[in-house]
Design a protein around this motif. Structure first.
Motif, short mmCIF file in Angstrom:
data_model
loop_
_atom_site.label_atom_id
_atom_site.label_comp_id
_atom_site.label_asym_id
_atom_site.label_seq_id
_atom_site.Cartn_x
_atom_site.Cartn_y
_atom_site.Cartn_z
N LEU A 347 -6.65 -2.60 -2.25
CA LEU A 347 -5.98 -3.66 -2.99
C LEU A 347 -4.62 -3.08 -3.37
N LEU A 348 -3.57 -3.49 -2.67
CA LEU A 348 -2.28 -2.82 -2.78
C LEU A 348 -1.66 -2.93 -4.16
N PHE A 349 -1.88 -4.05 -4.86
CA PHE A 349 -1.35 -4.21 -6.21
C PHE A 349 -2.50 -4.55 -7.14
N HIS A 350 -2.82 -3.62 -8.05
CA HIS A 350 -3.88 -3.83 -9.02
C HIS A 350 -3.32 -3.46 -10.38
N SER A 351 -2.98 -4.47 -11.18
CA SER A 351 -2.21 -4.24 -12.40
C SER A 351 -2.97 -3.46 -13.47
N ALA A 389 3.04 8.19 -22.95
CA ALA A 389 2.08 9.23 -22.59
C ALA A 389 0.85 9.14 -23.49
N GLN A 390 -0.31 9.45 -22.91
CA GLN A 390 -1.55 9.49 -23.68
C GLN A 390 -2.50 10.49 -23.05
N ASP A 391 -2.90 11.50 -23.83
CA ASP A 391 -3.79 12.56 -23.35
C ASP A 391 -3.21 13.17 -22.07
N THR A 392 -3.96 13.08 -20.97
CA THR A 392 -3.49 13.66 -19.71
C THR A 392 -2.70 12.68 -18.86
N THR A 393 -2.53 11.45 -19.35
CA THR A 393 -1.79 10.43 -18.60
C THR A 393 -0.33 10.49 -19.00
N PRO A 394 0.58 10.76 -18.06
CA PRO A 394 2.00 10.90 -18.42
C PRO A 394 2.66 9.55 -18.66
N ALA A 395 3.75 9.58 -19.42
CA ALA A 395 4.57 8.38 -19.59
C ALA A 395 5.19 8.02 -18.24
N SER A 396 5.25 6.73 -17.95
CA SER A 396 5.71 6.30 -16.63
C SER A 396 6.44 4.97 -16.71
N THR A 397 7.25 4.72 -15.69
CA THR A 397 7.84 3.41 -15.46
C THR A 397 7.26 2.85 -14.16
N PHE A 398 6.66 1.68 -14.24
CA PHE A 398 6.05 1.02 -13.08
C PHE A 398 6.97 -0.10 -12.62
N SER A 399 7.19 -0.21 -11.32
CA SER A 399 8.06 -1.24 -10.75
C SER A 399 7.35 -1.94 -9.60
N ALA A 400 7.63 -3.21 -9.45
CA ALA A 400 7.09 -3.97 -8.32
C ALA A 400 8.10 -5.04 -7.93
N VAL A 401 8.35 -5.18 -6.64
CA VAL A 401 9.21 -6.23 -6.11
C VAL A 401 8.49 -6.87 -4.94
N GLU A 491 -1.07 7.22 -0.66
CA GLU A 491 -1.30 7.18 -2.10
C GLU A 491 -0.60 5.97 -2.68
N ASP A 492 -1.27 5.26 -3.58
CA ASP A 492 -0.73 4.05 -4.19
C ASP A 492 -1.13 4.04 -5.66
N ASP A 493 -0.21 4.41 -6.54
CA ASP A 493 -0.50 4.49 -7.97
C ASP A 493 -0.60 3.12 -8.62
N LEU A 494 -0.24 2.06 -7.90
CA LEU A 494 -0.39 0.70 -8.42
C LEU A 494 -1.48 -0.06 -7.69
N GLY A 495 -2.32 0.64 -6.92
CA GLY A 495 -3.35 -0.03 -6.14
C GLY A 495 -4.74 0.49 -6.45
N TYR A 496 -5.72 -0.14 -5.81
CA TYR A 496 -7.11 0.31 -5.91
C TYR A 496 -7.64 0.49 -4.49
N TYR A 497 -8.24 1.65 -4.23
CA TYR A 497 -8.84 1.91 -2.92
C TYR A 497 -9.89 2.99 -3.11
N ARG A 498 -10.84 3.02 -2.19
CA ARG A 498 -11.99 3.91 -2.34
C ARG A 498 -11.79 5.28 -1.71
N ARG A 499 -11.09 5.33 -0.58
CA ARG A 499 -10.91 6.59 0.12
C ARG A 499 -9.75 6.46 1.09
N THR A 500 -9.22 7.61 1.51
CA THR A 500 -8.16 7.65 2.51
C THR A 500 -8.68 8.35 3.75
#
Length: 737
Positions: A347-351, A389-401, A491-500
């Motif tokens: 799922l290429l875009f999973h908000s 940022a929270q715990d081990t999750t870094p602060a980030s900016t997410f973009s989508a076009v 790798e897709d940090d804005l998606g959902y997938y089970r394996r590569t």
């Protein structure tokens, strides 16, 4: 200080600011149906459902409805008449549903965005650009409940969380019921015109007969979202003077005690949502510290696979216009396969990747901005969100076009770009970009493909993915085939997938005959079918398969039953512990496992006061055997109240390692609708395997369109003798437009 890149959003805004959205020549309709809207003076209508004003009598009637179900192509068994009026700011739709047995009308729910398929209802879809791709769907039932949705790609993407400011009133009559819609034009996107034509279709459901009728005929293999088959609404005079502007501040107070903690922590919060129509075709959304407190809790399920559980998005800001950013499969506007679940293999875009940790814990979102709509004949979507940022999750900016260009009914091409940029050195960076197409041949064959690349620093080769699928629908036969491949380095940090590093082959094939003998004995349709998923790594070695072979009987009352044989194979790269109740239990060893199971599904008529949903399985499970049941019993004494209780239970015996275990998950739901604007919902779950109880209770009052007052109570506790102090929270919030 890190630099936040708003470049994709700014480019889209510059290109589209103030530019109308010409759609080219109007796409031809698949129907010859036409109805003319009549202009009236302002304040000519009193919205009460009576349709007794003189102006209604001047409007032409859209009648002659045709059955989609059960007797496709035959006249409807009950007459329906629809008229359309408009003034400078509002579109009015009046519908008269005649019924020779009005005492048998079925109402099961009055909640916002009710489930329409288990009750009598009336629906209208408006294709305001006449592009035969997209539309706005409005629906109501006999009690005046409201539902609205955005439809894109003829149902490829359906946004059920879209909310517009509109109203409807209904009345029961001696020979049926009536509905009177008032839809402000500023709630819609369209091209201003002195003499406009929109695509339109109307649908009526007569639930006791399990009958569906439409004004512009639709074959039974499709539904109302097939806007290429809609008729034409002519005579509209639309100017650009009215544009939507909404400012929605909210305030929130909460008191929280975590599991094992002794004291409650009290805090407050505030934020702001702004929606502005830049043009008649382009909308800008800005959110500051968005509020997700009233989002429904996730529903847990028993997971005996090697993959993490997929949870859908439920937060309002991300759900609205979510279809704009979707990239995926062939059309979802058919009857048998609708609605399809997301493709969890990619799922290429999973908000849910934005503002939530992997475990579902909320992350603060200081601000976000979204641009959606159409310009220069192209669909436009742009999104930028900042997370802290929270715990081990870094602060980030997410973009989508996302850009998409309609070429013909059912045919479009597009491009997309998704990215996550860490705001610190440890945050990393990931970009995903690609192109996609949807092409329709001969009105029935849909071909969907996409080609994707990714860029992640430190990754080697194989940063790609692609998919191609073909879907054919007819009254008797449906077939869908697909091939998908994910490279080793994708790798897709804005998606959902089970394996590569995987290649997937997919086949869905079936028949839908309706033999006369079966119909005379309560079964409307037979459905022998196969749904096969086959996985291999990129060297051609089998790593998984799920071969579903089933026979379904669809009953004339809307229920169905199915018997299937499922042949499965899964290759474990790492060991897997299935016995969640014993942390010291032995794990399945890495390697290949093959097994088969028999499955029985029974779903009774959901329109009845008491209904049952049951799935039972027996046969193999990994290295051993299982007996499983997943069942929910629902009781609806009236349309105000419903309650359901469910159980998911698996008893398993593994051979390697030698062990027995059982998993049990209880789920309870209760919903009470005081009226069409006040609701109480409760969800409780008890995981007997790990002795964990969760409760989520939400009270919601819509005191003005899009303005809410809500109270949310959550509890989590463990029921063991040495259990820690339960966690609890109470949140009270108010949002007002």
């Amino acid at each position: 200080m890190p630099v936040i890149s708003f470049a994709p959003l700014l480019v889209a805004a510059v290109l589209t600011q103030g530019v109308p959205a010409p759609q080219g020549p109007a796409a031809p309709s698949g129907s010859s149906r036409r109805v003319t809207a009549v202009e009236i003076p302002r304040n000519s209508i009193t919205l009460d459902g009576a349709l007794d004003e003189e102006v209604w009598k001047r409007a032409p009637i859209a009648g002659g409805f045709i059955q989609t179900e059960p007797a496709t192509g035959q006249p409807a068994t009950e007459a329906t008449e629809v008229r359309v009026l408009f003034d400078a700011g509002t579109l009015y739709i009046g519908a008269v549903m005649h019924d020779r047995e009005p005492n048998k009308l079925i109402i099961n729910d009055i909640k916002k965005d009710f489930v329409e398929t288990d009750q009598d209802d009336f629906e209208v879809i408006l294709d305001t650009y006449l592009d035969r791709h997209n539309g706005y769907l409005f629906l109501t039932n006999v009690a005046g409940a409201k539902g609205d949705r955005q439809v894109a790609g003829e149902g490829r993407e359906v946004n059920g969380s879209w909310d517009a400011v509109w109203d409807v009133k209904t009345r029961r009559t001696a020979d049926g019921w009536t509905a009177e819609f008032a839809i402000p034009l500023k709630a819609l996107r369209f091209e201003p015109s002195a003499r406009a034509t929109w695509g339109v279709n109307f649908l009526r459901r007569i639930r006791r007969k399990y009958e569906t009728d439409t004004w512009a005929p639709i074959p039974r293999e499709y539904n109302i979202m097939r806007v290429s088959l809609a008729g034409d609404l002519e005579g509209l005079r639309l100017d650009a003077s009215s544009r939507d502007l909404r400012v929605k501040p909210y305030g929130l107070a909460r008191s929280v005690r975590g599991v094992g903690e002794r004291e409650f922590t009290t805090s407050g919060d505030a934020g702001l949502d702004v929606k502005a129509a830049l043009t008649r075709s382009l909308a800008l959304d800005v959110t500051v510290n968005p509020d997700f407190a009233q989002a429904e809790a996730d529903v847990q399920t028993v997971n005996l696979t090697q993959f993490t559980q997929f949870f859908p998005e439920k937060r309002e800001f991300f759900l609205e216009n979510s279809g704009t950013f979707y990239v995926g499969d062939a059309s979802r506007n058919n009857q048998v396969n609708a609605p399809l679940t997301p493709d969890e293999d990619l799922l290429l875009f999973h908000s849910r990747r934005v503002g939530l940790t992997a475990g579902g814990t909320p992350i603060t979102i200081p601000a976000g901005i979204r641009l959606t709509g159409s310009a220069l004949g192209t669909g436009v979507g742009a999104l930028v969100m900042r997370t802290e940022a929270q715990d081990t999750t870094p602060a980030s900016t997410f973009s989508a076009v996302r850009l998409r260009r309609n070429l013909a009914p059912g045919t479009d091409v597009g491009a997309f770009y998704y990215a996550r940029q860490g705001t610190e050195a440890r945050g990393g960076r990931n970009e995903v970009f690609g192109i996609d197409e949807n092409v329709r041949f001969f009105g029935k064959v849909d071909w969907n493909s996409y080609l994707v690349g990714s860029q992640t620093p430190g990754k080697g080769g194989g940063q790609f993915a692609w998919r191609s699928s073909v879907n054919y629908e007819s009254k008797i036969v449906h077939v869908r085939g697909a091939v998908m491949e994910l490279g080793d380095g994708f790798e897709d940090d804005l998606g959902y997938y089970r394996r590569t590093g995987v290649r997937k082959y997919f086949l869905d094939f079936g028949f839908r005959p309706r033999p006369a003998w079966w119909q005379q004995h309560g079964t409307r349709e037979l459905h022998p079918h196969v749904t096969w998923n086959y996985y291999e790594n990129l060297t051609g070695t089998t790593i998984g398969k799920n071969l579903h072979n089933g026979q379904t009987w669809f009953f004339s009352d809307g229920g169905y039953t199915e018997v299937s044989l499922n042949v499965k194979y899964d290759f474990l790269k790492d060991s897997l512990r299935l016995n969640r109740g014993n942390p010291k239990a032995q794990r399945l060893a890495p390697g290949g496992y093959q097994w088969s199971e028999w499955q029985w599904i029974y779903v009774s008529d959901p329109s009845r006061p008491v209904s049952l949903n049951l799935t039972a399985a027996t046969g193999g499970l990994w290295s051993g055997r299982q007996q499983s049941i997943n069942s929910t019993l629902t009781f609806k004494p009236n349309y105000h109240f419903r309650v359901s209780a469910g159980i998911q239970n698996t008893n398993a015996q593994l051979d390697r390692p030698n062990q027995k275990f059982s998993t049990t998950l209880w789920t309870g739901r209760a919903n009470y609708s005081f009226n069409t604007a006040m609701f109480l919902d409760a969800l409780t779950q008890y995981d007997a395997t790990i002795h964990q109880f969760n409760a989520n209770v939400r009270f919601n009052v819509i005191h003005h369109p899009l303005s809410d007052l809500f109270i949310v109570y959550n509890e989590q506790r463990f029921t063991t003798p040495d259990a820690p102090v339960p966690g609890r929270s109470l949140e009270i919030g108010r949002a007002h437009v």
